[in-house]
Write an enzyme that holds these catalytic residues in place. Structure first.
Site, short mmCIF file in Angstrom:
data_model
loop_
_atom_site.label_atom_id
_atom_site.label_comp_id
_atom_site.label_asym_id
_atom_site.label_seq_id
_atom_site.Cartn_x
_atom_site.Cartn_y
_atom_site.Cartn_z
CG HIS A 21 -25.37 -21.41 18.02
ND1 HIS A 21 -26.32 -20.82 17.24
CD2 HIS A 21 -24.70 -22.25 17.20
CE1 HIS A 21 -26.22 -21.28 16.00
NE2 HIS A 21 -25.24 -22.16 15.96
CG HIS A 23 -23.40 -26.75 14.83
ND1 HIS A 23 -24.53 -26.89 14.04
CD2 HIS A 23 -23.18 -25.41 14.93
CE1 HIS A 23 -24.96 -25.69 13.67
NE2 HIS A 23 -24.16 -24.77 14.20
CE LYS A 107 -30.19 -21.57 13.66
NZ LYS A 107 -28.82 -21.88 13.94
CG HIS A 144 -28.04 -19.01 9.82
ND1 HIS A 144 -26.86 -19.65 10.13
CD2 HIS A 144 -27.74 -18.19 8.78
CE1 HIS A 144 -25.91 -19.25 9.30
NE2 HIS A 144 -26.42 -18.36 8.47
CG HIS A 182 -24.22 -17.54 14.21
ND1 HIS A 182 -24.93 -16.86 13.25
CD2 HIS A 182 -24.57 -18.84 14.08
CE1 HIS A 182 -25.67 -17.73 12.58
NE2 HIS A 182 -25.47 -18.93 13.07
CG ASP A 255 -22.00 -21.38 14.83
OD1 ASP A 255 -22.61 -22.46 14.80
OD2 ASP A 255 -21.85 -20.66 13.83
#
Ligand code: DOR
Ligand code: ZN
Length: 352
Positions: A21, A23, A107, A144, A182, A255
């Protein structure tokens, strides 16, 4: 001769880990953060919450190309792409994604739950047909897991989402493969442990190392703010127990979510903690504190690959127990980026 206790280890050799995971942002910011991940991880599941969001296979493949163009010379790193679900995602998109060979999941952002989630899903029933197609294709849903209802206490949003939205969704789609991203609470750990096969969770370094007191240590600490927000010491203990348990349903997902310093140090600061500069090293600290360094290889380098049906990496990395000081900031395009542990020490470093 008996083996030295794990807590006394000075070096640790493990299969090269993957980040399930991550970004990476885009443009210059992408170029600024990508080398940190490439130095540690062989692969990463890359989040699609750009602006505009990557709502189609075509957009995700374009982003894949931009990431590959920014790879440091000689880097052996594979970005595993995801597509952003909206109320209007076409079930046929699942087939395009599957056929591309580069997309490893869709996602789900509940609309309004977090950064760049405005285009997310407003009502989970609206994506039932997409989820059916994903179940058939064996495609992973990355979730999420927070309710976006502003009336719900921010510390309760994960538990409420699990009970009211995720558990029913998992029942409606009994073959759907789901990663609860997460996780931050004891409730989430319980949910995953009690769940049917095909449900797993990622855990970040910050949720293993910090509890919510870290948000208010001597004043408000914007660089400790992420979503889902840090939780109680008891929640953290449950996450550590899950991470070191050897249960293959819990695996590594940083994350790591970079934001410019001025976007964090603001009256309304952005959610996201940047940890890619020291990610595996921070996990090593957390596992060492629990006296369970021996459990790190499974969590970091095996269980995620197994869940996604991908081969485990064959290359290795070596970590050495040798403290180093994290810089106060790193360059980040025209701005700068304040990393987790800025100006403080990390106990482990990468030796090779
Ligand atoms: O803290 C977070 N930052 N949580 C998210 O869900 C999104 C992420 C980001 O993109 O900055
Ligand atoms: Zn994220």
């Amino acid at each position: 001769m008996s083996a030295a206790p794990a807590s006394a280890a000075r070096t640790l050799r493990l299969r090269r880990p993957d980040d399930w995971h991550l970004h990476l942002r885009d443009g210059e910011q992408l170029g600024a953060v990508l080398p940190f991940t490439c130095a540690r991880f062989a692969r990463a599941i890359v989040m699609p919450n750009l602006q505009p969001p990557l709502t189609t296979t075509e957009l995700a493949l374009g982003y894949h190309r931009r990431i590959c163009e920014r790879l440091p010379a000689g880097a052996a790193f594979e970005p595993l792409m995801t597509v952003y679900l909206t109320d209007r995602t076409d079930p046929a998109e699942v087939d395009h994604a599957h056929e591309s060979g580069r997309i490893f999941g869709f996602k789900l952002y509940p609309a309004g739950a977090t950064t760049h989630s405005e285009a997310g899903v407003t009502d989970l029933r609206r994506i039932d047909r997409v989820l059916e197609r994903m179940s058939e294709a064996g495609m992973v849903l990355q979730v999420h897991g927070e309710t976006a209802d502003p009336a719900v206490d921010v510390f309760e949003r994960e538990a409420r989402f699990i009970d009211e939205a995720l558990a029913p969704l998992a029942q409606r789609h009994p073959r759907l493969r789901i990663v609860v991203e997460h996780i931050t609470t004891r409730r989430a750990v319980q949910f995953v442990r009690a769940a049917r096969p095909g449900i797993a969770a990622t855990i970040t370094p910050q949720h293993l190392l910090l509890d919510r007191n870290a948000l208010f240590a001597g004043g408000i600490r914007p660089h400790h703010f992420c979503l889902p927000v840090l939780k109680t010491a008891a929640d953290r203990a449950a996450l550590i127990e899950a991470a070191v348990s050897g249960d293959a349903r819990f695996f590594l997902g940083t994350d790591s979510a970079p934001h410019a310093r001025r976007a964090k140090e603001a009256a309304c600061g952005c959610a996201g903690i940047f940890s890619a500069h020291a990610a595996i090293e921070l996990y090593a600290e957390a596992f060492e504190s629990a006296g369970r360094l021996d459990a790190l290889p499974g969590f970091a380098s095996q269980f995620g690959a197994d869940f996604y049906g991908l081969p485990r990496n064959s290359a290795e990395i070596t970590l050495r127990r040798e403290p180093w000081q994290v810089p106060d900031a790193y360059p980040f395009g025209a701005d700068e980026l304040v990393p987790l542990r800025a100006g403080q020490t990390v106990a482990w470093r990468i030796a090779s």
